[in-house]
Design a protein around this motif. Structure first.
Motif, short mmCIF file in Angstrom:
data_model
loop_
_atom_site.label_atom_id
_atom_site.label_comp_id
_atom_site.label_asym_id
_atom_site.label_seq_id
_atom_site.Cartn_x
_atom_site.Cartn_y
_atom_site.Cartn_z
N ARG A 19 20.01 49.70 36.24
CA ARG A 19 21.17 49.00 36.80
C ARG A 19 22.39 49.90 36.71
O ARG A 19 22.42 50.88 35.96
N ALA A 59 28.25 46.05 43.56
CA ALA A 59 28.03 45.54 42.20
C ALA A 59 29.33 45.48 41.41
O ALA A 59 29.63 44.49 40.75
N PHE A 119 23.79 37.84 38.48
CA PHE A 119 25.02 38.59 38.69
C PHE A 119 26.28 37.76 38.42
O PHE A 119 27.38 38.20 38.75
N LYS A 147 23.42 41.67 29.74
CA LYS A 147 22.69 40.52 30.28
C LYS A 147 21.23 40.91 30.52
O LYS A 147 20.31 40.11 30.28
N TYR A 163 15.38 39.17 38.36
CA TYR A 163 16.03 39.46 37.08
C TYR A 163 16.08 38.23 36.18
O TYR A 163 16.94 38.13 35.31
N ARG A 175 28.54 44.44 31.01
CA ARG A 175 28.16 43.12 31.54
C ARG A 175 26.69 43.14 31.93
O ARG A 175 25.85 42.53 31.28
N ASP A 176 26.37 43.84 33.04
CA ASP A 176 24.99 43.89 33.53
C ASP A 176 24.01 44.31 32.44
O ASP A 176 22.96 43.70 32.27
#
Length: 795
Positions: free
Chosen positions: A431, A396, A556, A442, A409, A438-439
């Motif tokens: 996550r 990741a 991603f 989002k 997602y 970032r992740d």
């Protein structure tokens, strides 16, 4: 030549497509699965370059047609394993692509090596087209039908034979194609058929599985570098190669993001890796819950602090860590969904005693299914839907999933999960924590969008997010969070030194207390995403945090061109890891596809004497257009059907096979028809069907998602069939027209079509990332329209 070697063509084409699919699996094991589009592009480059070779050498090859065709098949047989072995010797590391100037050249070397077997496969097929152009429809039918059977057959074989062993079987198949050609062409050297048949038997029976070198940067490689680590079990299927690692000297202790306040440690564990990525933990369980206390110290335990004896659905159960957590936290019932039957089989079978018969316990039900498909198909309601932490931190954080499509997602996926929640139920998603954020942002933006599209006027009341030192957990509730629940969230975070990112009524001073950052970036991001300035915040943010959708399922993807220069300038201060490498790799592949195609296809044609005798721009535009358009539609609809068929393996096999088989049938029927205007009519029908499907497939799939796998496969084939039959008309029809007036241009047209397919395979993926699959289909329709116009100006 009156009768082309049709069965040999079918076998050779089956071998080519099977090899193409196999390479994607082998590179998923050795490197990462993002090389699928590069494999497709390399295959098309081989086909295009073979067309150029035919154009330049046609006279010599025609005089020795039998030897040339059989030699091409035999060369492919030899090159399939040898080119793969040589490609593994190239010291290419995609993680260094952005800062090592030698890596692009190494990538090009790998690309050209992989192209070689396809060059000789395309040479054999193209040679038959060149000599028997008037029978182009029959040749095309056997070519495409063989390709369809090969693409489907190799996936079936992967269930019983490991991928490295299949490479030897495909070598045998290519030798068989050479032997069949000797018989079909009635060559004088009958002994060649016996010789190649013996080679086929020898390759199938005596050639050992080829070694697949695992990248030293993969998680499994790193795990095996630890003193005392050893592989105790390995199983393979089309979904992945599952490897179980044990270390008695340095036992695995895997508890992602566990609180720094925790005073307990996990029991002994085994590491479970899929294609070298992981691990997920297979925890020793003897039936006692006390040793599982560590599971209450993870951010993913938050929903259990709010729910009493919940009915739980775990999506992506893997080796069972989230199931153990649900057991420890007193869940009333647990349903676990896992896609890979090999992973389920390990917990139920080989390691049943080690896992304490976890998947056989009362109240625990395990479903072998794809998570999104299971959610869409069912009607049962749950108090908690837990989306497991499905990937490893290493993959990741390195940006390895930037081009991965994920239908778990997306906004629509969140909406589907919310519909399966009981009143007051909670969707929980965990996550990895990445910095800069970032992740997490989002994920939060996706939840906000899903709630708004579900008719919730104020999403802020239904969202909670917390973070630890390495993970974040998001809660989305079917209803507003109560004051009591908010107090429980505060206490959960306080006792474990987790930081709240957002909960209803949260004040700024409550953020960023334990795992401190320079500023409360996560809280500020959540506030912006819930406020009126959301659009401006998303647009101005340095990373791409636009919510993923089913049309653009790239959750991603965080790469933004506007920030690339700034991050690259910070490469010596640690900025390079912030550039998701998979996106630059896609761009690099597109550039090398253009370069290699120009050098191997267009340049030789432009410099050769035969250019003066070739047809003009309309013919070039025609074959260029149908090359781009065909692969655009194929790639886009494979993704569309992935969601409906739920199982990505079924989607790839069924959709690709249906496209190829029915395109071949359409080409054969077009050859038998003497009607004028076949191509414009076929393109018009294709355009109408494609645009109709864009409108009706989403609601149709939603309504019929609960059907059985067999029924959905049949429906998918029926839907693809008319579209593919129309798409199968232009290429053989164009070849037939050239055969009746400009036969010398057939290899040239083959090369031009190959060039379009080389570039189109990568360009379609790039466009889908930016514009979505629907836009790719629209573009394909426009390109097909250009082909129809060009066809009217044929000589």
């Amino acid at each position: 030549m009156t009768r082309p070697p049709l069965f040999a063509i079918g076998i050779l084409s089956a071998c080519v497509l099977a090899y193409e699919v196999l390479l994607t699996r082998l590179f998923s094991i050795a490197l990462w699965h993002h090389f699928a589009y590069m494999i497709i592009s390399a295959a098309m480059l081989g086909y295009g370059a073979s067309g150029t070779a035919l154009t330049l050498l046609k006279g010599r090859l025609v005089r020795r047609f039998g030897a040339a065709y059989v030699g091409a098949a035999a060369a492919m047989a030899v090159l399939m394993p040898s080119a793969f072995l040589l490609a593994q010797q190239v010291p290419f590391n995609p993680l260094e692509l952005l800062w090592d100037p030698s890596q692009p050249f190494r990538l090009l070397a790998v690309y050209l090596l992989l192209m070689l077997p396809f060059f000789f496969g395309g040479l054999g097929v193209g040679l038959v087209f060149a000599l028997s152009g008037k029978q182009a429809s029959r040749i095309y039918a056997f070519d495409i039908l063989g390709a369809g059977v090969g693409s489907l057959g190799v996936i079936g074989v992967m269930f019983v034979v490991p991928p490295p062993r299949i490479l030897a079987l495909l070598t045998a198949l290519a030798f068989l194609a050479a032997a069949v050609a000797v018989v079909e062409l009635r060559m004088r050297q009958k002994w060649l058929a016996v010789l190649f048949s013996c080679f086929a038997v020898l390759a199938a029976a005596a050639v050992p599985p080829l070694p697949v070198g695992l990248s030293p940067y993969k998680d499994l490689s790193q795990m095996l570098n630890v003193f005392g680590a050893r592989v105790v079990e390995e199983r393979s299927s089309p979904l992945g190669q599952v490897t179980v690692v044990e270390n008695l000297r340095v036992p695995l202790r895997y508890a992602p993001g566990m609180s720094l306040n925790a005073t307990v440690e996990p029991p002994p564990q085994l590491g479970v890796f899929v294609d070298g990525n992981g691990p997920s933990a297979l925890t020793r369980f003897d039936g006692r819950l006390a040793p599982l206390e560590y599971l209450d110290q993870l951010t993913s335990a938050l929903p259990y602090a709010l729910l009493e004896r919940p009915r739980v659905l775990v999506l992506g159960a893997g080796a069972g860590s989230d199931v153990l957590q649900a057991l420890y936290c007193g869940s009333a019932s647990i349903e676990a969904v896992e896609l890979d039957r090999n992973v389920i089989g390990l917990v139920r079978g080989r390691f049943r005693d080690y896992a304490g018969s976890l998947y056989h316990l009362p109240g625990v039900t395990v479903h072998e299914a794809e998570a999104r498909g299971f959610v869409n198909a069912g009607r049962k309601r749950y108090d908690l839907i837990q989306v497991a932490l499905l990937d490893s931190f290493g993959t990741a954080s390195a940006g390895l999933y930037g081009l991965s499509e994920s239908y778990l997602y997306s906004v629509e996926a969140f909406q589907a999960c919310l519909k399966r929640l009981a009143p007051g139920g909670v969707l929980a998603v965990t996550r990895w924590l990445s910095l800069p954020p970032r992740d997490a942002l989002k994920l939060f933006a996706t939840a906000v969008s899903a709630l708004e599209k579900s008719g919730v006027p104020d999403p802020a009341d239904r969202l909670v997010m917390i973070r630890g030192w390495k993970t974040v957990t998001l809660l989305v509730k079917n209803g507003a969070f109560s004051a009591g629940e908010i107090s429980a969230i505060r206490e959960f975070c306080r006792s474990r030194s987790f930081d709240p990112v957002w909960f209803p009524g949260m004040e700024a001073e409550e953020a960023n207390r334990c795992n401190q950052l320079a500023r409360p970036y996560f809280f500020e991001g959540a506030v912006a995403l819930l406020g009126p300035s959301r659009r401006a915040f998303i647009d101005s943010y340095k990373f791409y945090i636009e919510p993923a959708t089913d049309d653009r399922p790239y959750f991603f993807r965080f790469f933004k061109w506007r920030a690339a220069g700034e991050l690259f300038a910070l490469r010596e201060q640690g900025g390079m890891p912030l550039l998701d490498w998979s996106y630059p790799l896609l761009v690099a592949t597109l550039l090398q596809a253009l370069l290699a195609s120009a050098l191997l296809i267009l340049l030789p044609l432009g410099l050769s004497r035969c250019r003066k005798t070739l047809p003009g721009a309309p013919v070039a535009l025609y074959f260029l257009s149908i090359g781009f358009a065909f692969i655009f539609v194929e790639i886009a609809f494979i993704q569309k059907f992935t969601l409906f068929l739920a199982h990505p393996l079924y989607a790839l096999a069924v959709t690709l096979c249906a496209f190829l088989v029915f395109a071949g049938l359409g080409g054969w029927l077009a050859g038998r028809s003497q009607a004028a205007g076949k191509v414009p009519l076929a393109i018009l029908a294709m355009a109408a069907l494609a645009l109709l499907y864009l409108a009706i497939l989403p609601p149709l799939f939603s309504a019929l998602i609960h059907w059985s796998d067999a029924a959905k496969i049949v429906l998918s084939v029926l839907l693809v069939a008319p579209l593919a039959m129309c798409m199968g008309v232009p290429f053989p029809t164009g070849m037939s027209r050239l055969a009746h007036g400009r036969e010398e241009a057939i290899p040239w047209a083959w090369a031009i079509n190959g060039f379009a397919s080389v570039v189109g395979a990568v360009l379609a993926t790039l466009l889908a990332v930016h514009l979505g699959f629907a836009a790719v289909v629209f573009l394909a329709v426009l390109i097909y329209a250009a082909a129809a116009v060009a066809e009217r100006k044929f000589p």
